[in-house]
Design a protein around this motif. Sequence first.
Motif, PDB file in Angstrom:
ATOM      1  N   LEU A 366       0.833  -1.206   0.000  1.00 50.74           N
ATOM      2  CA  LEU A 366       0.000   0.000   0.000  1.00 50.74           C
ATOM      3  C   LEU A 366       0.867   1.255   0.000  1.00 50.74           C
ATOM      4  N   VAL A 367       1.923   1.264   0.786  1.00 52.77           N
ATOM      5  CA  VAL A 367       2.835   2.406   0.809  1.00 52.77           C
ATOM      6  C   VAL A 367       3.491   2.591  -0.556  1.00 52.77           C
ATOM      7  N   GLN A 368       3.928   1.495  -1.156  1.00 51.40           N
ATOM      8  CA  GLN A 368       4.569   1.581  -2.467  1.00 51.40           C
ATOM      9  C   GLN A 368       3.600   2.079  -3.531  1.00 51.40           C
ATOM     10  N   LEU A 369       2.372   1.602  -3.491  1.00 49.97           N
ATOM     11  CA  LEU A 369       1.365   2.057  -4.449  1.00 49.97           C
ATOM     12  C   LEU A 369       1.093   3.545  -4.268  1.00 49.97           C
ATOM     13  N   THR A 370       1.006   3.984  -3.024  1.00 51.98           N
ATOM     14  CA  THR A 370       0.773   5.404  -2.754  1.00 51.98           C
ATOM     15  C   THR A 370       1.927   6.257  -3.265  1.00 51.98           C
ATOM     16  N   ARG A 371       3.151   5.798  -3.047  1.00 51.50           N
ATOM     17  CA  ARG A 371       4.320   6.535  -3.549  1.00 51.50           C
ATOM     18  C   ARG A 371       4.324   6.589  -5.075  1.00 51.50           C
ATOM     19  N   LEU A 372       3.938   5.478  -5.707  1.00 53.14           N
ATOM     20  CA  LEU A 372       3.915   5.450  -7.164  1.00 53.14           C
ATOM     21  C   LEU A 372       2.876   6.430  -7.706  1.00 53.14           C
ATOM     22  N   ILE A 373       1.702   6.454  -7.091  1.00 52.71           N
ATOM     23  CA  ILE A 373       0.663   7.407  -7.510  1.00 52.71           C
ATOM     24  C   ILE A 373       1.130   8.837  -7.286  1.00 52.71           C
ATOM     25  N   ALA A 374       1.789   9.073  -6.138  1.00 50.35           N
ATOM     26  CA  ALA A 374       2.276  10.420  -5.841  1.00 50.35           C
ATOM     27  C   ALA A 374       3.295  10.880  -6.870  1.00 50.35           C
ATOM     28  N   ARG A 375       4.122   9.965  -7.354  1.00 51.79           N
ATOM     29  CA  ARG A 375       5.109  10.334  -8.380  1.00 51.79           C
ATOM     30  C   ARG A 375       4.437  10.725  -9.687  1.00 51.79           C
ATOM     31  N   ARG A 376       3.285  10.156  -9.957  1.00 51.99           N
ATOM     32  CA  ARG A 376       2.660  10.345 -11.265  1.00 51.99           C
ATOM     33  C   ARG A 376       1.637  11.477 -11.292  1.00 51.99           C
ATOM     34  N   ILE A 377       0.810  11.571 -10.257  1.00 47.62           N
ATOM     35  CA  ILE A 377      -0.255  12.591 -10.294  1.00 47.62           C
ATOM     36  C   ILE A 377      -0.368  13.375  -9.006  1.00 47.62           C
TER      37      ILE A 377
END
Length: 758
Positions: A366-377
């Motif tokens: 979940l943390v990794q997914l959140t970081r990935l989303i934060a990097r993109r949008i």
Amino acid sequence: MRQRSRAFFAAHIIDIAVILLAICAEVFVFNMPFWRMMTSTPTHIAQGQVTLGPGLKAQGHAAAKVTDANQAWIEITSDAPVEYLRVNPPAGHIAGDAESGVAAADNTTDVVTWTMDAKQKAAGGLRSNPDSVKQYSPWYEDSQYIRIGGGMNTIRFHYQTHNGATVALNSFTVNPRMPFSLAPVRVCLELLAALFLIAFRPGSRLYRYRFSLRDRRCAMGLTAVFLLQIAIVIVIWLLFGGNHAVPMLRPAPAGDYYDPGLYNQMADALIHGHVSLDFPVNPDLAAMANPYDTLSRQQIAAHTHSGVPIPVDVAFKNGKYYSYFGVLPALVLFAPYKLLTGMNLELGVAVLVLALLVVASSMLLLVQLTRLIARRIGAPSLGSVLLVASTMMLGYPLFIDMKKIIIHQLPQTMGITLIMLALSCWMESTMRGLSRRWLAAGALCMGLVVSCRPQMAFAAIIAIALFWGDIVRLWRNGRSSRQAIRTELAVWAAALLPFIAAVIPALLYNKARFGSLLDFGAKYNLTNFDMAHQAFPWTHVFTYVWLYLAQPPNVQTEFPFIDQTVQPMPVWLLPQTFSYGGLFVALAPFACVLFAAIAWRGSLKRAHMNALFMTVLLYAVAVLVANAHIAGYDVRYTLDFGWAVMLMLAMYLLTADACRPREPTGMVRPADRDPQGFLMRGIPGAGTSEVRISEAGAARTLPQALPAMSDISRIMTVFVVIGALCAYAFLFFSLFRTDPPVFNAWLWWDVRSWFLFI
């Protein structure tokens, strides 16, 4: 000052209402019997005033012997209508009788069960209701209050026992003064429910705060949710016996037996250098033309003269027993423990350890997914991240599965842990510019899934969607120079070689056991149907998919309000399992928002996650259909695809939350509803400070405080929050579905007493 107070109450009116509602529920609803009976006149009915049925023969004043179980009843009569009865057990206890069910003085699980007939004073005869079951225990005072109601004056209790049993004769108190009770467990649950509503209601300021692990408050919030999920796992594990949940050798009704120590047997075999299990083989079984014929095998097990039992849920081929369960738990947990200590690892400990690893690895993903989303949008809000973290385990469904401390869940939970780690490593690789080190680590974890549960290794297809942009870029760059070709080959080597290195030992293990690299041994399983020669018809897949996803729960009007339903399996000799309800109806109803994902397809597209979402969906559908066709229905099989459903839900909620419009239509502006700034207090830089994120190599600026959610986002959030509360309530009551359990019976009776107002 008055204006400031009004602003405070306007900003927190819902929070205050939730707290008042919880207080009213505790004081007035759960303690309704106290308020109703506080002016009552109690009437004592001594043992000698109780009428005995012709099937009971008194033995002194405190006991009676059952001579006719059909007529074994007692009857009491009161001039006043009976609202409540207090059972007063005799001072001494009768010696324990294993057959009669009457317990000795040191037995804390003694239960007396009656069915009740009743009538009003003016009625002509007793109204019989064999389904009206009343129970109490002489060891738990909470159990000794019985709700009657309906204006009944004559009550007849039929003992549920057999001829020759000895039963206790009690005195009764009619319409006793009911105690006012503040049950600690109930108060804690009310506080948790109130905090959940306050924290995750749409107006919570958690939804205005961008998530960042560098922020101490975000890290503390996620840690608190993680610890709470860990606590739920441990509590359920303890409630259902922990290490003592099942004996190491448990006979089955048909004469064969199920061995919960199977993984210890696998560890022994591996330590001693062979792949078959050291079970003695019944010669009658070895002589069978078709040992997988369940009915014939069970007849042999029940009437064999050799004295050698026949195990179930093991593979049998060429006169030897093998385990068809994934070998990795034996290699990682059981064998090392035995080599270090010389003792067997308890099944309960292994189940708990792997369940805790599932929680930890899921939080990491979940943390990794959140970081990935934060990097993109841009980062989603802290509220959305914590809401997803609070609901993921419900949809796996790990908590429900923890009620069965059995070997079957070990390869599943280890497989889920490895998939979570693989996806986390792959996301880290993408965020580090296609780091080969993280790519290889993820590939190794995904390859190891084959040694746990082969069908779950299909999750490897998620890598295609996750790295598709990098795959295309590498292909295009590879045509430009030799250095680019070497880079491309190095990346592919990092992606494939660890995966292959992890898969090859599993295939060789198959070859050593069953003579084929791709034969995992399931068709040689000695189970409830002939897997080698039978299969579920494809037309039944639709029925089983319905059971997995949409079957309504069996809701009742008496505690524990939830019951199981038997699912007939045409191919199985006996029903395979009981069901609590479908994933989208009972276990995780909040996940139904996925059916509205088309409304937020734009947010998934902006985050470049459409392909990832659809690939995870493809995995979930494929594994669901495969399980339904091969094995039919069992709630534990939901673990194979439930995590994928929760991952889709996380992508959906987090991307929708991160893509809030700057000025959404229909938005209630903070200045209009919060002139003093109470809602935004504590949010650093609300309205002024900004944070910089990079997207596609270019830096852009976003405000630290997120805009308010749109109306449709609020509706979605309300649905998820209410659905999550319903799912937790369903989970809680399902824990008490059976009669008072052997372990922690006090809690069963305590919770049952909460609902005497019904």
